[in-house]
Write a protein that holds these residues in place. Structure first.
Motif, PDB file in Angstrom:
ATOM      1  N   ARG A 230      -2.800  -0.562   2.432  1.00 20.89           N
ATOM      2  CA  ARG A 230      -1.778  -1.746   2.139  1.00 20.89           C
ATOM      3  C   ARG A 230      -2.460  -2.700   1.942  1.00 20.89           C
ATOM      4  NH1 ARG A 230       0.869  -3.410   7.645  1.00 20.89           N
ATOM      5  NH2 ARG A 230      -1.464  -4.117   7.825  1.00 20.89           N
ATOM      6  N   ASP A 231      -3.181  -3.171   2.868  1.00 15.71           N
ATOM      7  CA  ASP A 231      -4.050  -4.496   2.782  1.00 15.71           C
ATOM      8  C   ASP A 231      -4.600  -4.695   1.319  1.00 15.71           C
ATOM      9  OD1 ASP A 231      -3.015  -5.006   5.193  1.00 15.71           O
ATOM     10  OD2 ASP A 231      -4.849  -4.689   6.388  1.00 15.71           O
ATOM     11  N   ARG A 232      -5.211  -3.712   0.945  1.00 20.53           N
ATOM     12  CA  ARG A 232      -6.167  -3.908  -0.386  1.00 20.53           C
ATOM     13  C   ARG A 232      -5.078  -3.829  -1.622  1.00 20.53           C
ATOM     14  NH1 ARG A 232      -8.960  -3.609   3.429  1.00 20.53           N
ATOM     15  NH2 ARG A 232      -8.387  -5.824   3.401  1.00 20.53           N
ATOM     16  N   LEU A 233      -3.831  -3.102  -1.536  1.00 19.58           N
ATOM     17  CA  LEU A 233      -2.936  -3.186  -2.493  1.00 19.58           C
ATOM     18  C   LEU A 233      -2.544  -4.566  -2.611  1.00 19.58           C
ATOM     19  CD1 LEU A 233      -1.360   0.309  -2.335  1.00 19.58           C
ATOM     20  CD2 LEU A 233      -2.669  -0.636  -4.100  1.00 19.58           C
ATOM     21  N   ILE A 234      -2.191  -5.451  -1.482  1.00 22.32           N
ATOM     22  CA  ILE A 234      -1.932  -7.001  -1.475  1.00 22.32           C
ATOM     23  C   ILE A 234      -2.859  -7.757  -2.448  1.00 22.32           C
ATOM     24  CG2 ILE A 234      -1.384  -8.577  -0.115  1.00 22.32           C
ATOM     25  CD1 ILE A 234      -0.342  -7.057   2.111  1.00 22.32           C
ATOM     26  N   GLU A 235      -4.199  -7.456  -2.015  1.00 17.80           N
ATOM     27  CA  GLU A 235      -5.276  -8.148  -2.819  1.00 17.80           C
ATOM     28  C   GLU A 235      -5.279  -7.768  -4.063  1.00 17.80           C
ATOM     29  OE1 GLU A 235      -8.464  -7.470  -0.467  1.00 17.80           O
ATOM     30  OE2 GLU A 235      -7.884  -8.118   1.351  1.00 17.80           O
ATOM     31  N   ASN A 236      -5.198  -6.427  -4.272  1.00 19.85           N
ATOM     32  CA  ASN A 236      -5.546  -6.051  -5.951  1.00 19.85           C
ATOM     33  C   ASN A 236      -4.555  -4.685  -6.180  1.00 19.85           C
ATOM     34  OD1 ASN A 236      -6.476  -4.798  -8.404  1.00 19.85           O
ATOM     35  ND2 ASN A 236      -8.340  -4.163  -7.697  1.00 19.85           N
ATOM     36  N   PRO A 237      -3.217  -4.787  -6.959  1.00 11.12           N
ATOM     37  CA  PRO A 237      -2.492  -3.772  -7.219  1.00 11.12           C
ATOM     38  C   PRO A 237      -3.059  -2.680  -7.826  1.00 11.12           C
ATOM     39  CG  PRO A 237      -1.457  -5.976  -7.732  1.00 11.12           C
ATOM     40  CD  PRO A 237      -3.131  -6.085  -7.505  1.00 11.12           C
ATOM     41  N   ASN A 238      -4.103  -2.788  -8.387  1.00  8.62           N
ATOM     42  CA  ASN A 238      -4.776  -1.607  -9.066  1.00  8.62           C
ATOM     43  C   ASN A 238      -5.985  -0.909  -8.132  1.00  8.62           C
ATOM     44  OD1 ASN A 238      -3.257  -1.953 -11.494  1.00  8.62           O
ATOM     45  ND2 ASN A 238      -4.566  -3.819 -12.104  1.00  8.62           N
ATOM     46  N   PHE A 239      -6.097  -1.329  -6.848  1.00 13.56           N
ATOM     47  CA  PHE A 239      -7.136  -1.102  -5.989  1.00 13.56           C
ATOM     48  C   PHE A 239      -7.237   0.409  -5.805  1.00 13.56           C
ATOM     49  CE2 PHE A 239      -8.618   0.526  -1.908  1.00 13.56           C
ATOM     50  CZ  PHE A 239      -9.923  -0.289  -1.870  1.00 13.56           C
ATOM     51  N   ILE A 240      -6.073   1.370  -5.787  1.00 15.11           N
ATOM     52  CA  ILE A 240      -6.154   2.727  -5.697  1.00 15.11           C
ATOM     53  C   ILE A 240      -6.718   3.501  -7.211  1.00 15.11           C
ATOM     54  CG2 ILE A 240      -4.809   4.837  -5.450  1.00 15.11           C
ATOM     55  CD1 ILE A 240      -3.022   3.409  -3.507  1.00 15.11           C
ATOM     56  N   GLU A 241      -6.185   2.894  -8.249  1.00 12.71           N
ATOM     57  CA  GLU A 241      -6.356   3.571  -9.274  1.00 12.71           C
ATOM     58  C   GLU A 241      -7.871   3.229  -9.463  1.00 12.71           C
ATOM     59  OE1 GLU A 241      -5.429   2.967 -14.203  1.00 12.71           O
ATOM     60  OE2 GLU A 241      -4.117   1.729 -12.730  1.00 12.71           O
ATOM     61  N   GLU A 242      -8.655   2.145  -9.093  1.00  9.58           N
ATOM     62  CA  GLU A 242      -9.916   1.813  -9.553  1.00  9.58           C
ATOM     63  C   GLU A 242     -11.130   2.266  -8.693  1.00  9.58           C
ATOM     64  OE1 GLU A 242      -9.873  -2.635  -9.300  1.00  9.58           O
ATOM     65  OE2 GLU A 242      -8.539  -3.007 -11.195  1.00  9.58           O
ATOM     66  N   ASN A 243     -10.456   2.666  -7.349  1.00  4.59           N
ATOM     67  CA  ASN A 243     -11.338   3.106  -6.413  1.00  4.59           C
ATOM     68  C   ASN A 243     -10.789   4.715  -5.960  1.00  4.59           C
ATOM     69  OD1 ASN A 243     -13.008   0.895  -5.518  1.00  4.59           O
ATOM     70  ND2 ASN A 243     -11.057   0.017  -5.765  1.00  4.59           N
ATOM     71  N   LEU A 244     -10.012   5.444  -6.805  1.00  5.93           N
ATOM     72  CA  LEU A 244      -9.571   6.727  -6.270  1.00  5.93           C
ATOM     73  C   LEU A 244     -10.776   8.017  -5.949  1.00  5.93           C
ATOM     74  CD1 LEU A 244      -6.928   8.414  -5.888  1.00  5.93           C
ATOM     75  CD2 LEU A 244      -7.465   9.041  -8.245  1.00  5.93           C
TER      76      LEU A 244
END
Length: 343
Positions: A230-244
């Motif tokens: 949740r916190d990482r997505l606030i900083e970077n909406p593409n966080f999951i995709e970039e670090n899956l």
């Protein structure tokens, strides 16, 4: 009258969750093991009990019929019917138990109730193509599935002592919830396992429960993972995709570490010559690898079932039924299914 000179054919029926399964064994030899899955639950991100029980009603007759045909026997050759009586989803269990009772009554043959979790343990006694040595009593067993996580001392086929178990969520559920947070489909455990093979398991750190005994807890780990994403997505909406891949590897590392740390502690505490892995999560490649490493560390033999016998299946139910049959441990029609191990 039981003729002990003839190895009996046992029909097993498994319907504890979302897989309808029927199998025929002759002793510990698998003659057939048919499983009908339910893909509809993927739309909801988890098993929907009402939909599961409806699907069992549709699947039970063709699955049993197919199991008998593949085994090359008729229903009149069955010596007894073993079925899952719990734990599991009550509606699903009722479908399997009702069918087993009706069929046993119609054929005038014994009925055998089987505990689902104990059957997972005894899946390691089924004959397989690998022809691996069977476990030797007493042995430690780590049973890990979507609904349960337990550490057992197995004294014999009928005496399994619980040394520790999850106080909240199961390891398999933690895998599935983590997958859902990452936007993956259900069931998520196998997908995380596959993605993790290309990721760095030390990239991200999450909270692991530090219980002093042999019990497990995965609720805090799931919460830690949820808030981190949740916190990482606030900083970077593409966080999951970039670090899956790294996210999958990291959460898998922490779930598996929770399991292996407890097994390590149990192996130091209890004397045994061998130990066993069982349950649906036993299919996880990293968990299998870590169990082999523990075996090397303590110079013990570990028994891990083939992938086909890790998930819910009727062969393990029939196998336990065979051992109960030899003791004439039969049931009657009044026995009712139970949904929880505490019932």
């Amino acid at each position: 009258m039981i003729n002990r000179n003839i190895t009996p054919y046992i029909l097993g029926i498994e319907s504890s969750c979302d897989d309808t399964s029927a199998a025929v064994v002759c002793g510990t030899k698998i003659l057939s093991n048919v499983i009908a899955g339910q893909k509809i639950h993927a739309e909801y991100g988890g098993v929907v009990p009402e939909l599961a029980s409806r699907a069992h009603q549709q699947n039970i007759i063709p699955v049993v019929d197919t199991a008998l045909k593949r085994a090359g026997i008729t229903k009149n050759q069955i010596a007894a019917i073993a079925y899952t009586n719990g734990p599991g989803l009550l509606g699903s269990l009722l479908v399997g138990s009702s069918f087993a009772k009706g069929m046993a009554l119609g054929l005038n043959i014994p009925l055998i109730v089987v505990d689902h979790l104990q059957a997972h343990v005894l899946a390691n006694f089924l004959d397989t193509e690998e022809n691996k040595p069977k476990p030797e009593f007493p042995f430690l067993c780590l049973t890990v599935s979507g609904g349960h996580t337990q550490l057992l001392m197995v004294h014999d086929y009928f005496n399994m002592e619980i040394l520790g178990r999850t106080i909240d969520d199961a390891a398999g559920e933690a895998f599935d919830k983590a997958a859902k947070i990452l936007g993956l489909t259900y069931p998520g455990g196998p997908i995380i396992d596959k993605l993790a093979q290309q990721g760095n398991p030390k990239r991200f750190t999450f909270s692991i429960a530090k219980l002093p005994n042999l019990n497990f807890s995965f609720s805090g780990l799931k919460t830690s993972f949820l808030y981190f994403i949740r916190d990482r997505l606030i900083e970077n909406p593409n966080f999951i995709e970039e670090n899956l891949h790294d996210l999958a590897a990291s959460i898998q590392f922490h779930i598996i570490k929770s399991l292996t740390d407890k097994m390590d502690k149990a192996l130091k505490t209890y004397r045994c010559t061998n130990f066993v892995l069982s349950g649906g999560v036993a299919a996880n490649s990293e968990l299998r690898k870590k169990m082999l490493e523990l075996a090397d560390k303590y110079q013990l033999r570990v028994t891990i079932p083939p992938l086909a016998l890790t998930t819910d299946n009727a062969a393990m139910i029939a196998c336990y039924g065979y051992f109960k049959y030899l003791r004439k441990e039969f049931s009657d029609l009044s026995v009712m299914p139970y949904s929880s191990i505490d019932e």
